[in-house]
Design an enzyme around this catalytic site. Structure first.
Site, mmCIF file in Angstrom:
data_model
loop_
_atom_site.group_PDB
_atom_site.id
_atom_site.type_symbol
_atom_site.label_atom_id
_atom_site.label_comp_id
_atom_site.label_asym_id
_atom_site.label_seq_id
_atom_site.Cartn_x
_atom_site.Cartn_y
_atom_site.Cartn_z
ATOM 1 C CE1 TYR A 41 -4.052 1.630 -0.249
ATOM 2 C CE2 TYR A 41 -3.515 2.686 1.838
ATOM 3 C CZ TYR A 41 -4.319 2.586 0.715
ATOM 4 O OH TYR A 41 -5.378 3.433 0.541
ATOM 5 C CE LYS A 96 -19.715 -20.552 -15.955
ATOM 6 N NZ LYS A 96 -20.873 -20.099 -16.705
#
Length: 751
Positions: A41, A96
């Protein structure tokens, strides 16, 4: 054929445990120190931010965009359940997403959009373009799905693919290529009848026309009959595009003389009479789910020359979308494609068709439960085939490069194939293969501990998964009470509950046991107590006398104690050649560790026997055995009396002339790390070891449990091998799924 039965309770438990949902997000970079956080970060992240701002294409280098797909639905056409809304579609979309990961190592995140307005969906999805490398639309009803997909393809510069349309079309096309080859026909000459003018049906016909089928040879039907030029009732622009110049008006009329039938409609839509009226060597793809338009049995009863495919896994020739979409996206993502075009879809279909014509590896045949070879009952590869990952994406990628949609072409396709082979975790395919072989065996499995709710749930799952017959050792009332508490009360009628009180074989069991134990200090009273009161001994006696085909036990007692009881009935001691093998599956690798159950302190001859038995288990898993005898020393240094037997064991195998690779002694890093192994060029192993033979049972146990607790490895076993009948011993902390897997291992005779 046996169909899997899944209860609502089981389905809900699967989605609830061990945590709600079906996937986690896991960091792929270190996140342990302040430096890690500074790189991940602020301030370190500013560097790739500026790099992407300066050169947008580098987003594929510095972020997950290049391996990230959005699975998007609004829930208006969920499976066969209809419009149940966006929130209700989330379990399907999560499913999925995990299929993408499982079959092609594609990261996918499900996104459910709470609107039925196509413009709102188009706007929302298009705004997410920077995040993803591809968009998979799912379970959106027609005709809105056509509008949404077409508009998104026009405005987005990443692949947009509606799997309900094109996934079915690609697999259908692959099967049809091979079916027509077997029947000696060409697609441009065939009369094709399609029943079901929804998203999948229209996409199937469009792809077949792109492959050479002639417009007026393709008759599309819906609930109102043939879609012909001039028809006005129940029409839209997508149906009109496929209106044929024909006098035919009904499905029955259209079927007369047809070469091919494609069904994406409803159960029973096709009659035997319709099939009988078709041309010679008819091709019938009855793809309605869960029940086809006509079953293969019904079709073959009137036409022995028919080639039949369905959407069902319990019939040959399953048209399964999982053969297509993961690999299409894999290939498209790897060339940073702007789209998935017809050429890429056709390349996928052709590659699938070619794969079905190739010799089928033994492990695929074992997983499927029968020998597979190209022919009328094998025109489409099975999802178990490990070659899919490195055969299909390169074909898709090449087509994308040839048609100009690749941002970053692949220069070395051979190296690309090798990288694809390295992507896949063998865990799922190995377990699927075990379960498929068990399903083919249909073994009567004895579950010895019918007083444990986990064992009962596993027994129910075994039977309802179509693996075979579950025989539970326990008391009827107790079994009924525990199943009721687990929400499986109706399963009491399905299981066969057996114990000493209700078997007519008890005297036979006792006579056998007395004859076996009479010179080991056991009198008739002792034998009665063992046979009639100890579930492990009783279950073993059932197996010994052929009143079951396999045995699973050990969930309630320590394995050493259970093995001691089993030895009253079977020869399962170290001196009898029994060996315990544990499979560790971690980060895409499988390693067998042995002996984890039987031998306390084996000598070099025992170690050689252990290696032979473990190599056999490895081969059952589809592995080419590479055995390492591991120690704290490597090839004689440092010298230690304790390592001497590990040094000598390979010499014993030398004299025996075994047919697998082996080497030792060596440390674990030499055995498993190719770079470290390369420091010993004389090492006879051709790659990292997949079987580790360790010095003693305590070191085996420590190794397994350390990997399980610290690394999160999946553990299968210990697998008991070298015993005359299939017996598997679970651990006391086994889950329901662990017990079920051990039952499948016993049924498939691994061990």
């Amino acid at each position: 054929m046996t169909r899997t039965k899944i209860t609502p309770e089981e389905a809900l438990a699967y989605h609830l445990e061990p945590r709600p949902g079906k996937y986690d997000v896991v960091a792929s970079t270190p996140m342990a120190t302040q430096r890690d956080l500074s790189l991940a970060y602020s301030p370190g992240v500013a560097v790739p931010v500026q790099a992407i701002a300066d050169a947008p294409e580098t987003a594929y280098d510095y972020t997950v965009k290049g391996n990230m797909v959005a699975v998007i639905s609004n829930g208006t056409a969920i499976l066969g359940m209809g419009n149940l809304g966006a929130l209700a579609s989330k379990p399907v979309m999560e499913g999925k997403a995990v299929l993408f990961k499982r079959f092609a190592d594609v990261n996918a995140i499900d996104i459910e959009l709470d609107t039925e307005d196509p413009d709102e969906i188009i706007k929302a999805v298009s705004l997410m373009g920077p995040t993803f490398g591809g968009i998979n639309l799912e379970d959106i009803k027609a005709p809105e799905c056509f509008i949404i997909e077409q508009r998104l393809k026009e405005i987005m510069d990443i692949p947009v693919f509606h799997d309900d349309q094109h996934g079915t079309a690609v697999i259908c096309a692959a099967g049809l290529i091979n079916a027509l080859e077997l029947s000696g026909k060409k697609i441009e000459d065939c009369r094709i009848v399609l029943n079901g003018a929804g998203a999948a049906g229209i996409a199937c016909l469009e792809l077949l026309k792109a492959m050479g089928a002639r417009h007026d040879n393709c008759i599309m039907c819906d609930t109102k009959g043939v879609i012909y030029q001039g028809r006005t009732e129940g029409m839209n622009q997508w149906k009109s595009a496929h209106a044929a110049n024909t006098e035919l008006r009904t499905l029955e009329e259209a079927m007369a003389g047809a070469d091919v039938f494609l069904g994406v409609s409803a159960k029973g839509a096709v009659t035997p009479e319709m099939v009988a009226s078709m041309a010679d060597n008819p091709v019938i793809f009855a793809m309605a789910n869960p029940d086809p338009e006509i079953t293969p049995e019904e079709a073959h009863a009137v036409r022995a020359d028919a080639i039949v495919a369905t959407g069902r896994s319990d019939y040959p020739n399953q048209v399964n979308n999982v053969l297509g979409f993961p690999y299409l996206f894999r290939g498209a993502l790897d060339i940073h494609a702007r789209a998935i075009n017809d050429e890429m879809k056709i390349a996928c279909a052709q590659a699938l068709a070619r794969l079905a014509r190739e010799d089928v590896p033994d492990e695929v045949a074992m997983a499927y439960g029968r020998k597979l070879s190209f022919g009328r009952d094998y025109i489409i590869p099975t999802p178990f085939d490990p070659r899919l990952i490195y055969v299909i994406p390169p074909a898709v990628a090449k087509a994308g490069m040839d048609t100009g949609v690749a941002r970053r072409p692949i220069i070395d396709l051979k190296a690309y194939e090798q990288s694809l082979k390295a992507r896949m975790d063998p865990t799922a395919s190995i377990l699927q293969g075990v379960h498929a072989r068990a399903r083919a065996a249909q073994a009567r499995m004895i579950f010895a501990e019918g007083d444990d709710p986990r064992v009962l749930r596993a027994a129910v799952a075994y039977q309802r998964s179509g693996l075979g017959k579950a025989l539970v050792v326990g008391r009827d009332a107790d079994v009924r009470e525990k199943l009721d508490a687990a929400g499986l009360g109706e399963a009491v009628r399905e299981l066969e509950v057996v114990n000493a009180a209700n078997t007519r074989h008890l005297d036979q069991y006792k006579d056998f046991l007395y004859h076996r134990l009479q010179r080991q200090g056991f009198d008739r009273h002792d034998v009665h107590r063992l046979a009639a009161r100890d579930r492990h001994v009783f279950a073993s006696l059932m197996l010994q006398h052929g009143h079951g085909d396999g045995l699973v036990t050990g969930a309630t007692r320590k394995s050493a104690h259970v093995l001691q009881l089993i030895n009253h009935v079977f020869d399962a001691k170290a001196t009898d050649g029994a060996v315990g093998v544990t499979a560790l599956l971690h980060k895409g690798r499988i390693v067998l560790i042995t002996d984890t159950l039987v031998h306390e302190w084996p000598d070099e001859h025992d170690l050689a026997t252990i290696a032979i038995k473990a190599a056999g288990v490895a081969r059952h898993f589809g592995l080419d055995p590479r055995v390492a005898f591991v120690s704290f020393s490597t090839f004689g240094y440092p010298v230690s009396e304790r390592a001497a037997k590990m040094h000598e064991a390979p010499r014993v195998l030398d004299r025996m002339g075994v047919d697998f690779e082996y080497e030792g002694e060596m440390t674990v890093d030499v055995a498993l790390n190719a770079d470290v192994m390369a420091q010993y060029p004389f090492c006879r192993l051709t790659g990292p070891a997949n079987v580790l033979v360790v010095p003693a049972r305590h070191s085996a146990s420590i190794s397994v449990k350390l990997m399980q607790e610290m690394a999160g490895a999946t553990v299968i076993g210990p697998i008991l091998t070298g015993v005359r009948k299939p017996i598997q011993i679970c651990s006391t902390n086994s889950t329901v799924n662990d017990i079920l897997n051990m039952a499948a291992l016993a049924a498939s005779k691994i061990g």
